[in-house]
Scaffold this active site. Sequence first.
Site, short mmCIF file in Angstrom:
data_model
loop_
_atom_site.label_atom_id
_atom_site.label_comp_id
_atom_site.label_asym_id
_atom_site.label_seq_id
_atom_site.Cartn_x
_atom_site.Cartn_y
_atom_site.Cartn_z
N ASP A 75 65.29 55.39 -33.38
CA ASP A 75 64.54 56.03 -34.47
C ASP A 75 63.86 54.93 -35.26
OD1 ASP A 75 64.97 59.12 -35.83
OD2 ASP A 75 63.98 57.60 -37.07
N HIS A 126 54.95 77.29 -25.26
CA HIS A 126 56.04 77.41 -26.23
C HIS A 126 55.45 77.80 -27.57
CE1 HIS A 126 59.87 76.84 -28.04
NE2 HIS A 126 59.51 75.80 -28.75
N GLY A 150 64.26 59.57 -31.41
CA GLY A 150 64.31 60.50 -32.55
C GLY A 150 65.79 60.82 -32.78
N ARG A 198 58.82 71.53 -37.97
CA ARG A 198 58.05 72.55 -38.68
C ARG A 198 58.68 72.92 -40.01
NH1 ARG A 198 56.64 78.02 -35.94
NH2 ARG A 198 58.62 77.71 -34.88
N ASN A 238 67.73 65.89 -36.22
CA ASN A 238 68.65 66.98 -35.88
C ASN A 238 68.77 67.23 -34.38
OD1 ASN A 238 69.49 67.58 -38.48
ND2 ASN A 238 67.83 69.04 -38.85
#
Length: 309
Positions: free
Chosen positions: A34, A176, A9, A83, A12
């Site tokens: 990625d 979490h 990934g 999210r 960010n």
Amino acid sequence: MVNKITVVGAGNVGATAAQRLAEKELARLVVLVDIQEGIPQGKGLDQWESAPIEGFDTRVIGTNTYDETANSEIVVITAGIARKPGMSRDDLLNTNAGIVKQVSENVRDTSPDSIIIVVSNPLDVMSYVAKQVTGFPRERVLGMAGVLDTARYRSFIAEALDVSVRDIQAMVLGGHGDTMVPLISYTSVSGIPVTQLMSPEKLQAIVDRTRNGGAEIVKYLKTGSAYYAPSSAAVQMCEAIVHDQKRILPCAAWLEGEYGMSGLFLGVPCKLGRAGLEQIIEVELTPAEHESLSKSAEAVREPMSAVRL
Ligand SMILES: NC(=O)c1ccc[n+]([C@@H]2O[C@H](COP(=O)([O-])OP(=O)(O)OC[C@H]3O[C@@H](n4cnc5c(N)ncnc54)[C@H](O)[C@@H]3O)[C@@H](O)[C@H]2O)c1
């Protein structure tokens, strides 16, 4: 330093983690993976070009396949979708489960001896997916959440008391999510119990802010979620492993009877060293803290049973 750390990934969190890993020279080679063509290659090259200025010798490369990741000592999984405002971590469940499953199969096949640090959300369930798919022992699959949640909690306390963040010792356990359990009884400022320095109301406000720490950032950013502190947290776990530091950090670990629970990932104090998870430390909890931890476990078990593998 180890030979190779892979970050899956290159978004960010992943790209920022790769940069921090390289700047700390935790591996000879950092590989960014990625599915987007060109993104990991471009970010990897850009980071490597900063090496002469920052003064690090870690090579950073990007790729869309797993060939160059082969035999990584550590793999950090940040692949997934982040999210969006108003979206709960659990909304992400099955999309990210499919992604983490595919990534884990590749990691199992190309780096069978690696230690996996899962970052993708919903964290506790994605850690379960990685463990199930790879079949790795619990020593080699950890989830990153508690280090981040604790860092947020510590930063808020330092700010409120106008003292150094370095002097705040604390631990946030549990899942979490909104049910995480900041342990007030284990929060101190250079050994002074925080309850002697702050009113219960102020402390409770900080606990509530910590629980909503992720959402607070999402509200500001609107198009993404936090990544500076999350990448720092994942890299701190890598550092403890690479340097065999035996640090006690709150991590999501697979429980086998600890805290009276089994068969799920939950944030607990872990000793991290070169073997990965070297020990889970069981601390005494107040009845209220124990009840909160059990509630948090219930909030993890529900999506865990809904995940399709
Ligand atoms: N555990 C935590 O405390 C914590 C904190 C922050 C973010 N997160 C989670 O980390 C994840 C990444 O967040 P981000 O902000 O970097 O998101 P991002 O959207 O910036 O990056 C995600 C990257 O994953 C890639 N990706 C998607 N499917 C892939 C696959 N099959 N293989 C390889 N790469 C793939 C995407 O192309 C994208 O570049 C999210 O799930 C987010 O919720 C967790």
